[in-house]
Design a protein around this motif. Structure first.
Motif, mmCIF file in Angstrom:
data_model
loop_
_atom_site.group_PDB
_atom_site.id
_atom_site.type_symbol
_atom_site.label_atom_id
_atom_site.label_comp_id
_atom_site.label_asym_id
_atom_site.label_seq_id
_atom_site.Cartn_x
_atom_site.Cartn_y
_atom_site.Cartn_z
ATOM 1 N N MET A 179 73.844 72.795 4.473
ATOM 2 C CA MET A 179 75.094 73.250 3.857
ATOM 3 C C MET A 179 75.324 72.573 2.519
ATOM 4 O O MET A 179 75.692 73.217 1.528
ATOM 5 C CB MET A 179 76.278 72.973 4.798
ATOM 6 N N VAL A 180 75.098 71.260 2.487
ATOM 7 C CA VAL A 180 75.306 70.502 1.249
ATOM 8 C C VAL A 180 74.323 70.957 0.179
ATOM 9 O O VAL A 180 74.698 71.184 -0.976
ATOM 10 C CB VAL A 180 75.159 68.991 1.515
ATOM 11 N N TYR A 181 73.054 71.117 0.570
ATOM 12 C CA TYR A 181 72.018 71.516 -0.390
ATOM 13 C C TYR A 181 72.321 72.881 -0.994
ATOM 14 O O TYR A 181 72.260 73.065 -2.221
ATOM 15 C CB TYR A 181 70.654 71.533 0.302
ATOM 16 N N LEU A 182 72.636 73.863 -0.157
ATOM 17 C CA LEU A 182 72.915 75.205 -0.651
ATOM 18 C C LEU A 182 74.155 75.234 -1.536
ATOM 19 O O LEU A 182 74.241 76.028 -2.482
ATOM 20 C CB LEU A 182 73.084 76.175 0.523
ATOM 21 N N THR A 183 75.109 74.346 -1.244
ATOM 22 C CA THR A 183 76.333 74.299 -2.044
ATOM 23 C C THR A 183 76.084 73.682 -3.413
ATOM 24 O O THR A 183 76.454 74.255 -4.441
ATOM 25 C CB THR A 183 77.420 73.496 -1.304
ATOM 26 N N VAL A 184 75.444 72.519 -3.445
ATOM 27 C CA VAL A 184 75.255 71.811 -4.722
ATOM 28 C C VAL A 184 74.249 72.515 -5.630
ATOM 29 O O VAL A 184 74.281 72.339 -6.848
ATOM 30 C CB VAL A 184 74.819 70.347 -4.493
ATOM 31 N N THR A 185 73.360 73.318 -5.052
ATOM 32 C CA THR A 185 72.387 74.047 -5.865
ATOM 33 C C THR A 185 72.891 75.425 -6.282
ATOM 34 O O THR A 185 72.172 76.179 -6.945
ATOM 35 C CB THR A 185 71.044 74.200 -5.118
ATOM 36 N N GLY A 186 74.120 75.754 -5.909
ATOM 37 C CA GLY A 186 74.740 76.996 -6.347
ATOM 38 C C GLY A 186 74.126 78.250 -5.773
ATOM 39 O O GLY A 186 74.159 79.309 -6.412
ATOM 40 N N GLN A 187 73.587 78.170 -4.568
ATOM 41 C CA GLN A 187 72.919 79.331 -3.973
ATOM 42 C C GLN A 187 73.849 80.194 -3.119
ATOM 43 O O GLN A 187 73.399 81.189 -2.549
ATOM 44 C CB GLN A 187 71.731 78.860 -3.122
ATOM 45 N N LEU A 188 75.111 79.803 -3.029
ATOM 46 C CA LEU A 188 76.037 80.518 -2.153
ATOM 47 C C LEU A 188 77.060 81.296 -2.961
ATOM 48 O O LEU A 188 77.579 80.802 -3.970
ATOM 49 C CB LEU A 188 76.755 79.530 -1.227
ATOM 50 N N VAL A 189 77.367 82.505 -2.512
ATOM 51 C CA VAL A 189 78.388 83.320 -3.169
ATOM 52 C C VAL A 189 79.776 82.796 -2.809
ATOM 53 O O VAL A 189 80.660 82.690 -3.666
ATOM 54 C CB VAL A 189 78.256 84.799 -2.745
ATOM 55 N N GLU A 190 79.971 82.452 -1.509
ATOM 56 C CA GLU A 190 81.248 81.922 -1.024
ATOM 57 C C GLU A 190 81.001 80.582 -0.337
ATOM 58 O O GLU A 190 80.978 80.498 0.903
ATOM 59 C CB GLU A 190 81.907 82.905 -0.056
ATOM 60 N N LEU A 215 82.770 77.837 0.111
ATOM 61 C CA LEU A 215 83.827 77.289 0.955
ATOM 62 C C LEU A 215 83.854 77.977 2.320
ATOM 63 O O LEU A 215 83.991 77.328 3.359
ATOM 64 C CB LEU A 215 85.183 77.413 0.262
ATOM 65 N N GLU A 216 83.727 79.299 2.298
ATOM 66 C CA GLU A 216 83.694 80.033 3.565
ATOM 67 C C GLU A 216 82.443 79.679 4.357
ATOM 68 O O GLU A 216 82.491 79.531 5.582
ATOM 69 C CB GLU A 216 83.731 81.537 3.310
ATOM 70 N N PHE A 217 81.320 79.530 3.660
ATOM 71 C CA PHE A 217 80.062 79.181 4.323
ATOM 72 C C PHE A 217 80.164 77.839 5.036
ATOM 73 O O PHE A 217 79.718 77.694 6.186
ATOM 74 C CB PHE A 217 78.935 79.141 3.290
ATOM 75 N N ILE A 218 80.756 76.850 4.379
ATOM 76 C CA ILE A 218 80.890 75.519 4.980
ATOM 77 C C ILE A 218 81.865 75.560 6.148
ATOM 78 O O ILE A 218 81.610 74.966 7.199
ATOM 79 C CB ILE A 218 81.347 74.497 3.924
ATOM 80 N N THR A 219 82.976 76.256 5.964
ATOM 81 C CA THR A 219 83.966 76.349 7.042
ATOM 82 C C THR A 219 83.362 77.014 8.279
ATOM 83 O O THR A 219 83.491 76.508 9.400
ATOM 84 C CB THR A 219 85.199 77.147 6.574
ATOM 85 N N ARG A 220 82.682 78.133 8.059
ATOM 86 C CA ARG A 220 82.062 78.851 9.183
ATOM 87 C C ARG A 220 80.915 78.027 9.774
ATOM 88 O O ARG A 220 80.748 77.954 10.993
ATOM 89 C CB ARG A 220 81.524 80.211 8.716
ATOM 90 N N GLY A 221 80.114 77.405 8.907
ATOM 91 C CA GLY A 221 78.967 76.647 9.389
ATOM 92 C C GLY A 221 79.352 75.462 10.247
ATOM 93 O O GLY A 221 78.768 75.237 11.314
ATOM 94 N N THR A 222 80.344 74.706 9.809
ATOM 95 C CA THR A 222 80.771 73.546 10.603
ATOM 96 C C THR A 222 81.386 73.988 11.928
ATOM 97 O O THR A 222 81.187 73.340 12.954
ATOM 98 C CB THR A 222 81.779 72.688 9.816
ATOM 99 N N GLY A 223 82.116 75.105 11.895
ATOM 100 C CA GLY A 223 82.685 75.620 13.146
ATOM 101 C C GLY A 223 81.616 76.112 14.099
ATOM 102 O O GLY A 223 81.667 75.826 15.306
ATOM 103 N N ASP A 224 80.648 76.847 13.560
ATOM 104 C CA ASP A 224 79.569 77.352 14.411
ATOM 105 C C ASP A 224 78.795 76.205 15.060
ATOM 106 O O ASP A 224 78.489 76.259 16.266
ATOM 107 C CB ASP A 224 78.606 78.220 13.588
ATOM 108 N N TRP A 225 78.479 75.184 14.283
ATOM 109 C CA TRP A 225 77.692 74.085 14.836
ATOM 110 C C TRP A 225 78.485 73.223 15.812
ATOM 111 O O TRP A 225 77.920 72.612 16.712
ATOM 112 C CB TRP A 225 77.069 73.246 13.716
#
Length: 208
Positions: free
Chosen positions: A28-39, A41-51
């Protein structure tokens, strides 16, 4: 013959699982800091909840798996798995508090009371806190074995609430495949554990 591990092998296994449980966060951190995600904030919120839910399911599965296989050393992995449930649950809550409300607790509380799927998720997280705080051997000794076991039976409340939170979140997008799957898995695991404790089906499978 049941698989047995030496203390050294168990130590290596714990170390490997400790690292593996951090891989989703690292991704999650890597994809965020490298700018590979469109959303992001939503990705991190959903990812932490899913895990949080994935690790909760894994934690619940340890006791049934131990009974079915005779691998008693699995119990020694349960505390770490449970603490990772709390860790990802805490991250999920913090992303909600930070990204959605910028640490405005009053606004967050209004949102918790207004939206049922957030309400049940918040309750599940709050109930996880005493389990994480009392996870050490020292706390077990202070509380006493029976009181500690009664407290940790909160998992039978937390798990359904977590699934309900996930279900309601996905229902808004008409994506019920995963929620149904998790509801069935978690229900089966909880029934297996309860059967071992209370002989619900006339067959005792061991202690919870």
């Amino acid at each position: 013959m049941a698989l047995q591990l030496t203390a050294r092998q168990l130590g290596w296994l714990k170390g490997a699982l400790f690292v593996l449980a951090l891989v989703p966060l690292a991704r999650m951190v890597y994809l965020t800091v490298t700018g590979q995600l469109v959303e992001p904030l939503e990705f991190i919120t959903r990812g932490t909840g899913d895990w949080t839910l994935y690790l909760l399911t894994i934690t619940l599965a340890i006791t049934p798996l131990r009974r079915l296989t005779g691998w008693n050393w699995l119990v020694k992995l349960r505390r770490m798995a449970g603490l990772y449930v709390f860790f990802y649950g805490l991250l999920h809550f913090l992303t909600f508090l930070w990204f959605d409300h910028f640490f405005d607790v009053q606004e967050m509380w209004k949102d918790v009371l207004k939206r049922p799927f957030i309400t049940v998720g918040f309750i599940a997280f709050v109930l996880l806190i005493p389990l994480a705080v009392t996870s050490t051997n020292g706390m077990m000794r202070r509380l006493g074995g029976k009181a500690w076991q009664r407290l940790h039976q909160l998992i039978y409340v937390i798990a359904p609430l977590a699934v309900l939170h996930f279900w309601w979140m996905k229902a808004g997008k008409h994506l019920l495949g995963q929620p149904i799957l998790f509801a069935c898995i978690v229900a089966g695991l909880l029934l297996f554990r309860l059967n071992g404790k209370y002989q619900l089906f006339g067959v005792r499978s061991g202690k919870v």
